[in-house]
Design an enzyme around this catalytic site. Structure first.
Site, PDB file in Angstrom:
ATOM      1  N   SER A  97      -5.998   4.252 -38.838  1.00  0.00           N
ATOM      2  CA  SER A  97      -6.039   3.020 -39.629  1.00  0.00           C
ATOM      3  C   SER A  97      -5.207   3.165 -40.899  1.00  0.00           C
ATOM      4  O   SER A  97      -4.468   2.249 -41.272  1.00  0.00           O
ATOM      5  CB  SER A  97      -7.485   2.679 -40.012  1.00  0.00           C
ATOM      6  OG  SER A  97      -8.258   2.493 -38.856  1.00  0.00           O
ATOM      7  N   GLN A 136      -3.295   4.942 -29.096  1.00  0.00           N
ATOM      8  CA  GLN A 136      -3.822   5.122 -27.741  1.00  0.00           C
ATOM      9  C   GLN A 136      -2.831   5.831 -26.822  1.00  0.00           C
ATOM     10  O   GLN A 136      -3.203   6.389 -25.800  1.00  0.00           O
ATOM     11  CB  GLN A 136      -4.164   3.759 -27.113  1.00  0.00           C
ATOM     12  CG  GLN A 136      -5.388   3.096 -27.693  1.00  0.00           C
ATOM     13  CD  GLN A 136      -6.681   3.815 -27.309  1.00  0.00           C
ATOM     14  OE1 GLN A 136      -6.800   4.417 -26.245  1.00  0.00           O
ATOM     15  NE2 GLN A 136      -7.664   3.764 -28.184  1.00  0.00           N
ATOM     16  N   ASN A 144      -5.825  -0.705 -26.898  1.00  0.00           N
ATOM     17  CA  ASN A 144      -7.055   0.080 -26.845  1.00  0.00           C
ATOM     18  C   ASN A 144      -8.133  -0.530 -25.961  1.00  0.00           C
ATOM     19  O   ASN A 144      -9.041   0.158 -25.531  1.00  0.00           O
ATOM     20  CB  ASN A 144      -7.596   0.322 -28.256  1.00  0.00           C
ATOM     21  CG  ASN A 144      -7.593  -0.913 -29.117  1.00  0.00           C
ATOM     22  OD1 ASN A 144      -6.566  -1.562 -29.293  1.00  0.00           O
ATOM     23  ND2 ASN A 144      -8.740  -1.263 -29.628  1.00  0.00           N
ATOM     24  N   CYS A 196     -14.877  -1.250 -31.667  1.00  0.00           N
ATOM     25  CA  CYS A 196     -14.843  -1.911 -32.964  1.00  0.00           C
ATOM     26  C   CYS A 196     -15.524  -3.261 -32.926  1.00  0.00           C
ATOM     27  O   CYS A 196     -16.023  -3.738 -33.931  1.00  0.00           O
ATOM     28  CB  CYS A 196     -13.415  -2.090 -33.425  1.00  0.00           C
ATOM     29  SG  CYS A 196     -12.458  -0.605 -33.192  1.00  0.00           S
TER      30      CYS A 196
END
Ligand SMILES: *Cc1c(COP(=O)(O)O)cnc(C)c1O
Length: 416
Positions: free
Chosen positions: A109, A216, A188, A362
């Site tokens: 991130s 990924q 992802n 998430c």
């Protein structure tokens, strides 16, 4: 969410718990007994991976006898510095970059934030337009949202029903003031792989920078940043058997980007903070292992995935695979089980020790349907009946048989 949770703790378990508590004390309650004895079968490698033993072994000295600060002049400081540079070389080698183009960060991130905001702030006078897609990870999408609030203009490209962008649409969206294209290498949730070489060519032709979130993809696809004209690339250790909390960003030499964090001069002045030596060492080792055993690992995952898909197709006829069947990560499957509540399915799978995911980790707990599944055209109901199963190092065919068996039973039982 809470309501559903209470629904699955059934009366029987509570009664068992009470009885066990009275006779054997808290530890040997029924739930605890089950948890201690149950074999865990893990099918959520896209959410995170366990740390490999060889990786952990290489990290350990940097918690103990090599604890020096890498900026220090004395021997144990120099030793830490050497270890970091060794890891940097390994990362660079894996993607065809030079070591001085690699920056260590705290996670994928952070790498995405640094790449996107860093380039945007440094190129403000050139233009304020950024192109991305609707299926990016939130680290990218929310970085773009923040930039929009600061006056940048962002185009969010849609994807075709197979989860791949339309290159013509990309070309049409490029403007005179476009400074950055940020498109993920592999998704992802649905695992689809974008044509990054062609995107790189387009970006080069129109003189726009190209960043790709390859979190990924690393370890699952071979990437050469020079060959694919990639200017910036993000990765994260915990997606390829290194620990959580360590990431890297590749930035091609000569590209201007602004740092986001003020402090010391670490990472060539672009990322302040004392280096996380042990984690950096772990990431370096993990990426080296990933590409050393690449063919074998790739074949193993493809085998698992193809077996799983063909069995599901045979045994659960109305299951639908989301995302392109060929252009996807070897270990990824994403299937909608029409009429089945994916959250309920996950709870039931957890009861028998199976770890999988609904859409993406998430968005678990969110009531909104996944933005990726919405972008490939699924309605709310179908998106809510979707299970992501991702394979990895420690799976066995026997585990997958068990998973398929349970899915066959549960999807039948839970179908509305
Ligand atoms: C996991 C992931 C991230 C975030 O990485 P963290 O290290 O968990 O912050 C970003 N992008 C993609 C595609 C991911 O899968």
């Amino acid at each position: 969410m809470a309501k559903k949770f209470y629904k699955v703790i059934n009366i029987k378990n509570i009664a068992y718990n009470k009885i066990c508590n009275i006779f054997f004390g808290e530890f040997w309650s029924y739930q605890k007994w089950k948890e201690v004895n149950m074999k865990i079968r893990y099918f959520d490698y896209a959410a995170t991976t366990p740390v490999k033993d060889e990786v952990m072994k290489e990290m350990i000295p940097y918690f103990g006898k090599c604890y020096g600060n890498a900026s220090a002049m004395y021997s144990i400081g120099r030793e830490a510095k050497r270890a970091i540079e060794r890891a940097r070389c390994r990362v660079a080698e894996a993607i065809g970059a030079s070591p001085h183009e690699i920056y260590f960060t705290s996670c994928g991130s952070e790498s995405d934030n640094l790449a996107i905001k860093g380039v945007a702030y440094a190129n403000r006078e050139k233009g304020n337009h950024i192109i991305t897609t609707k299926i990016e990870h939130h680290a990218v999408l929310n970085s773009c949202k923040t930039l929009e609030k600061q006056g940048f203009d962002v185009t969010y490209l849609g994807v075709k029903p197979n989860g791949i962008i339309d290159l013509g649409e990309l070309i049409n969206s490029i403007r005179k003031d476009t400074i950055l294209i940020t498109i993920m290498t592999a998704n992802n949730e649905i695992g689809t792989i974008q044509p990054i070489e062609q995107i790189g060519e387009i970006a080069k032709k129109y003189n726009v920078l190209f960043h790709t979130d390859a979190v990924q993809a690393i370890g699952n696809i071979k990437i050469d940043v020079r060959q694919s004209n990639i200017d910036l690339l993000s990765m994260s250790g915990h997606k390829f058997y290194a620990p959580k909390g360590i990431g890297t960003l590749y930035v091609r030499e000569g590209i201007a980007f602004e740092k986001l964090q003020d402090g010391g001069h670490q990472e060539r002045d672009k990322r302040a903070g004392t280096e996380n030596v042990s984690q950096i060492v772990g990431l370096g080792k993990a990426i080296e292992l990933a590409y050393k055993n690449f063919d074998e690992y790739n074949k193993k995952l493809l085998n698992f995935r193809n077996f799983y898909l063909s069995e599901i197709e045979k045994r659960i006829p109305d299951a639908i695979l989301n995302g392109d069947k060929e252009k996807r990560l070897p270990g990824n499957s994403n299937i909608s089980f029409n009429g089945v509540d994916a959250q309920e399915l996950l709870f039931k799978l957890d009861e028998v020790g199976i770890c999988a995911s609904a859409g993406s980790a998430c968005s678990t707990g969110d009531t909104l349907p996944s933005h990726v599944l919405t972008a490939v055209g699924l309605n709310k109901d179908l998106a809510g009946s979707t299970l992501r199963v991702t394979f990895g190092e420690d799976n066995t065919m026997e585990d997958i048989e068990f998973l398929i068996q349970k899915l066959e039973e549960l999807t039948y039982k839970l179908k509305k």
